[in-house]
Design a protein around this motif. Structure first.
Motif, mmCIF file in Angstrom:
data_model
loop_
_atom_site.group_PDB
_atom_site.id
_atom_site.type_symbol
_atom_site.label_atom_id
_atom_site.label_comp_id
_atom_site.label_asym_id
_atom_site.label_seq_id
_atom_site.Cartn_x
_atom_site.Cartn_y
_atom_site.Cartn_z
ATOM 1 N N UNK A 188 0.847 -1.202 0.000
ATOM 2 C CA UNK A 188 0.000 0.000 0.000
ATOM 3 C C UNK A 188 0.882 1.252 0.000
ATOM 4 N N UNK A 189 1.891 1.245 0.886
ATOM 5 C CA UNK A 189 2.763 2.435 0.967
ATOM 6 C C UNK A 189 3.538 2.633 -0.335
ATOM 7 N N UNK A 190 4.058 1.547 -0.888
ATOM 8 C CA UNK A 190 4.814 1.658 -2.162
ATOM 9 C C UNK A 190 3.903 2.234 -3.244
ATOM 10 N N UNK A 191 2.658 1.793 -3.273
ATOM 11 C CA UNK A 191 1.738 2.273 -4.314
ATOM 12 C C UNK A 191 1.377 3.741 -4.111
ATOM 13 N N UNK A 192 1.403 4.210 -2.846
ATOM 14 C CA UNK A 192 1.125 5.646 -2.630
ATOM 15 C C UNK A 192 2.208 6.503 -3.278
ATOM 16 N N UNK A 193 3.428 5.957 -3.374
ATOM 17 C CA UNK A 193 4.514 6.716 -4.003
ATOM 18 C C UNK A 193 4.277 6.940 -5.489
ATOM 19 N N UNK A 249 -0.291 3.616 -23.378
ATOM 20 C CA UNK A 249 -0.834 4.942 -23.071
ATOM 21 C C UNK A 249 -0.122 5.518 -21.844
ATOM 22 N N UNK A 250 -0.149 6.833 -21.749
ATOM 23 C CA UNK A 250 0.439 7.497 -20.575
ATOM 24 C C UNK A 250 -0.664 7.683 -19.541
ATOM 25 N N UNK A 251 -0.461 7.079 -18.380
ATOM 26 C CA UNK A 251 -1.499 7.156 -17.344
ATOM 27 C C UNK A 251 -0.933 7.880 -16.127
ATOM 28 N N UNK A 252 -1.658 8.915 -15.705
ATOM 29 C CA UNK A 252 -1.261 9.615 -14.473
ATOM 30 C C UNK A 252 -1.965 8.942 -13.298
ATOM 31 N N UNK A 253 -1.184 8.568 -12.297
ATOM 32 C CA UNK A 253 -1.749 7.809 -11.180
ATOM 33 C C UNK A 253 -2.422 8.781 -10.202
ATOM 34 N N UNK A 254 -3.688 8.484 -9.908
ATOM 35 C CA UNK A 254 -4.457 9.407 -9.055
ATOM 36 C C UNK A 254 -4.810 8.795 -7.696
ATOM 37 N N UNK A 255 -4.899 7.475 -7.620
ATOM 38 C CA UNK A 255 -5.130 6.841 -6.313
ATOM 39 C C UNK A 255 -4.649 5.401 -6.376
ATOM 40 N N UNK A 256 -4.520 4.784 -5.202
ATOM 41 C CA UNK A 256 -3.977 3.415 -5.187
ATOM 42 C C UNK A 256 -4.350 2.713 -3.900
ATOM 43 N N UNK A 257 -4.588 1.388 -4.010
ATOM 44 C CA UNK A 257 -4.651 0.578 -2.787
ATOM 45 C C UNK A 257 -3.455 -0.373 -2.817
ATOM 46 N N UNK A 258 -3.479 -1.434 -2.016
ATOM 47 C CA UNK A 258 -2.300 -2.310 -1.941
ATOM 48 C C UNK A 258 -2.097 -3.113 -3.227
ATOM 49 N N UNK A 259 -3.166 -3.283 -4.013
ATOM 50 C CA UNK A 259 -3.084 -4.191 -5.161
ATOM 51 C C UNK A 259 -3.148 -3.502 -6.513
ATOM 52 N N UNK A 260 -3.833 -2.365 -6.581
ATOM 53 C CA UNK A 260 -4.142 -1.762 -7.869
ATOM 54 C C UNK A 260 -3.937 -0.254 -7.831
ATOM 55 N N UNK A 261 -3.477 0.268 -8.966
ATOM 56 C CA UNK A 261 -3.400 1.722 -9.128
ATOM 57 C C UNK A 261 -4.623 2.171 -9.915
ATOM 58 N N UNK A 262 -5.017 3.418 -9.713
ATOM 59 C CA UNK A 262 -6.080 4.016 -10.523
ATOM 60 C C UNK A 262 -5.521 5.298 -11.121
ATOM 61 N N UNK A 263 -5.941 5.617 -12.341
ATOM 62 C CA UNK A 263 -5.374 6.821 -12.938
ATOM 63 C C UNK A 263 -6.219 7.340 -14.070
#
Ligand code: SAM
Ligand code: SF4
Length: 441
Positions: A370-375, A419-433
Motif C-alpha cells: 500500500x505504501x509503495x503504491x502511494x509513491x 498509453x500514458x497514465x497519471x496515477x491518481x489513487x492506489x490501494x495495496x493491489x491496484x493503481x487508478x489513474x
C-alpha cells in the motif's frame, strides 16, 4: 475422416507459473495447426487437458479435484479423452492413472508437445510418456496468447536444487535455447504486432549459450529487434550481476521490474534451503539496483515454516521484508515435496504456526505494498493496455512499466496500445489513474 477430424475440440486449463502458461500457449498452437479447435467450455470438449504444477501439495490437490469433476463428461460420452501434462504428469507418471483411472494420457514436461501424436495413436507414441531427453528445443516455438504480449522461454529446467523445490526433478537439467533463435522469435512476434515480451527461465541469470550470458542476450534482443517492451523472470540472487542492472539502466526498452525471490531473511535457513547467498549479499544487490535505476519495482517469493525455522528466524524474514520494501510478494507456507532434499528433514513447524506466520507476513507485506503504491501518486506511467477491468467494463486495465495493474476510465482504447497514465489513487493491489494525453504513445 479420421477420429481427430471428428472429435477435434479441446479445452485446456493451466495451473502454476508463467513457464506453464508459456508451454500451454505452445501446445495450443501445436493443436490448432493439427486441425483441433479450441473451446472455452469443458462441456463441449472431446479432449480435456490439464497442464499441471507440482510446486506445492495444494496445486496437485486442485488438479485431482478437477480430474474427478470432469469425470462426468467422460461418463456421459466415453469418447471424451482426458490428458494430464506437465510437472505433475512428470512426477507421478503411471501412478497418476492408478489414482485416477479415467485419465487417458500422461505426458511429462519434455513430452507434452507430442500430445497430438499420442491422441492419434501414432506408432511409437504411448499414453504415458515421461522420459527426459526427447524435446527438440528448436521446435518449441514461443507463441502468444494475445495479439500484443507473449512469452519467450530462454531456458528450460533448473540446476539449482534448492532443497525444498521439485522443479529440477520435474523439469530436468537446465538447457538453453540458442540466442539466435530467441532473437529470431522476438523479431517474428514483433512483426506479428507484439508490443511486449517476457523472457522466461527458472533462473534467467544462469543463461549461457555459446558465450552469450543473460545481460548480453538482453542487449541483443533490445538492439536487434523492434520490440517495444522487454520483461524477464525469474532472477536468482546468487547469479544476478551488476552488469545486468547496468544493461537495464542503459536500455529503456527493458522494463524496470525485477522479481528477485528471497525465500527467507535468515542466513541459517537460506543455507539449509540451498540458496547459496546471504541476506547481506541480497541487500547489496538491492542497494545496487536502487542506486542505478531511477525507477524500479522489486518483487519477491517468500516461504515460511521451512523445517526447523525458529520464531527468531521468521522474525528475520519479517525484518527483511520491512527493510527491503518490496512492491509485492508471493508468500507461501512450506509444503513437503517427496523426492526433494528437504523432504528428508523433519517438517517440524506445526501447520498452525505456518498459517500464523504466513498471515502475519501477508499482513505486513500488504501494508508495505500500500505504501509503495502511494509513491506512485502523481507519476505518469507508460502502460500497456491489456483489456477491460475484470470487475467493471467502465474501466480499462493496463500494466505499468513496473508491472503494476492500473485501471482508468474506458474511453475505447484498444488492447495493445501503450498509453500514458497519471496515477491518481492506489490501494495495496491496484493503481487508478487517468490518461494524460488521449493519444497512443
Ligand atoms: N525459479 C524460481 C526461483 O528460483 O525463485 C521460482 C520457482 S518456484 C515455481 C516458485 C516459488 O514457489 C519459489 O520461489 C518458492 O517461493 C515457492 N516454492 C517452491 N517450492 C516450495 C515448497 N516446497 N513449499 C512452499 N513453497 C515453495
Ligand atoms: Fe526451484 Fe531453486 Fe530452481 Fe527456483 S532456483 S526452480 S526455487 S530449484
Amino acid at each position: 475422416m479420421n477420429e481427430i477430424a471428428r472429435n477435434n475440440k479441446f479445452h485446456i486449463t493451466t495451473f502454476g507459473c508463467q513457464m506453464n502458461l508459456a508451454d500451454s500457449s505452445t501446445l495450443v498452437a501445436t493443436l490448432l495447426t493439427r486441425g483441433y479447435q479450441r473451446v472455452y467450455d469443458e462441456k463441449e470438449a472431446d479432449l480435456i487437458i490439464f497442464n499441471t504444477c507440482s510446486v506445492r501439495v495444494k496445486a496437485e490437490e486442485r488438479v485431482f479435484g478437477r480430474l474427478w469433476e470432469v469425470y462426468k463428461y467422460k461418463k456421459a460420452n466415453p469418447k471424451v479423452k482426458i490428458a494430464v501434462v506437465g510437472c505433475m504428469a512428470q512426477r507421478l507418471g503411471e501412478k497418476l492413472i492408478e489414482k485416477v483411472p479415467h485419465v487417458d494420457f500422461v505426458l511429462g514436461t519434455d513430452r507434452l508437445f507430442e500430445l497430438p501424436d499420442v491422441v492419434q495413436g501414432h506408432n511409437g507414441f504411448h499414453p504415458v510418456m515421461t522420459a527426459f531427453g526427447h524435446e527438440n528445443m528448436d521446435a518449441i516455438k514461443p507463441v502468444r496468447e494475445n495479439a500484443f504480449a507473449g512469452f519467450v522461454t530462454i531456458s528450460r529446467g533448473c540446476d539449482n536444487y534448492c532443497t525444498y523445490c521439485i522443479v529440477p526433478y520435474v523439469r530436468g537439467r537446465e538447457r538453453a535455447h540458442s540466442a539466435d533463435s530467441i532473437v529470431e522469435n522476438v523479431k517474428r512476434m514483433t512483426d506479428e504486432g507484439v508490443v511486449e515480451i517476457m523472457l522466461l527461465g527458472q533462473n534467467v541469470n544462469s543463461y549461457r549459450w555459446n558465450g552469450t550470458d543473460f545481460p548480453k542476450l538482453l542487449e541483443r534482443v533490445a538492439a536487434e529487434t523492434d520490440i517495444r517492451r522487454i520483461r524477464y523472470m525469474t532472477s536468482h540472487p546468487k547469479d544476478l550481476s551488476n552488469r545486468l542492472v547496468d544493461v537495464m539502466a542503459d536500455n529503456e526498452k527493458i522494463m524496470p521490474h525485477i522479481h528477485l525471490p528471497l525465500q527467507s531473511g535468515a542466513n541459517r535457513v537460506l543455507e539449509k534451503m540451498g540458496r547459496k547467498y546471504t541476506i547481506e549479499h541480497y541487500n547489496k544487490i538491492v542497494d545496487y539496483i536502487r542506486a542505478k535505476l531511477d525507477y524500479v519495482t522489486i518483487t519477491t517469493d517468500l516461504i515460511v515454516g521451512f523445517p526447523s525455522e525458529t520464531e527468531a528466524e521468521y522474525e528475520a524474514t519479517l525484518r527483511a521484508v520491512t527493510d527491503i520494501q518490496y512492491d509485492s510478494a508471493f508468500m507461501f507456507r512450506y509444503s513437503v515435496r517427496p523426492g526433494t532434499i528437504a523432504a528428508e528433514y523433519d517438517d517440524d513447524v506445526s501447520e498452525a504456526d505456518k498459517i500464523r506466520r504466513l498471515n502475519r507476513l501477508i499482513d505486513r507485506q500488504q501494508k508495505i505494498s500500500f505504501e509503495r503504491n502511494q509513491r506512485e501518486l502523481g507519476q505518469v506511467r507508460y502502460s500497456l493496455v491489456e483489456g477491460l477491468s475484470r470487475r467493471s467494463e467502465k474501466f480499462s486495465r493496463a500494466r505499468t512499466e513496473g508491472n503494476k495493474i492500473v485501471l482508468f476510465e474506458n474511453s475505447g482504447v484498444e488492447p495493445g496500445a501503450v498509453v500514458r497514465v497519471k496515477i491518481t489513487s492506489a490501494d495495496a493491489f491496484t493503481l487508478h489513474g487517468e490518461i494524460v494525453e488521449d493519444k497512443r504513445c
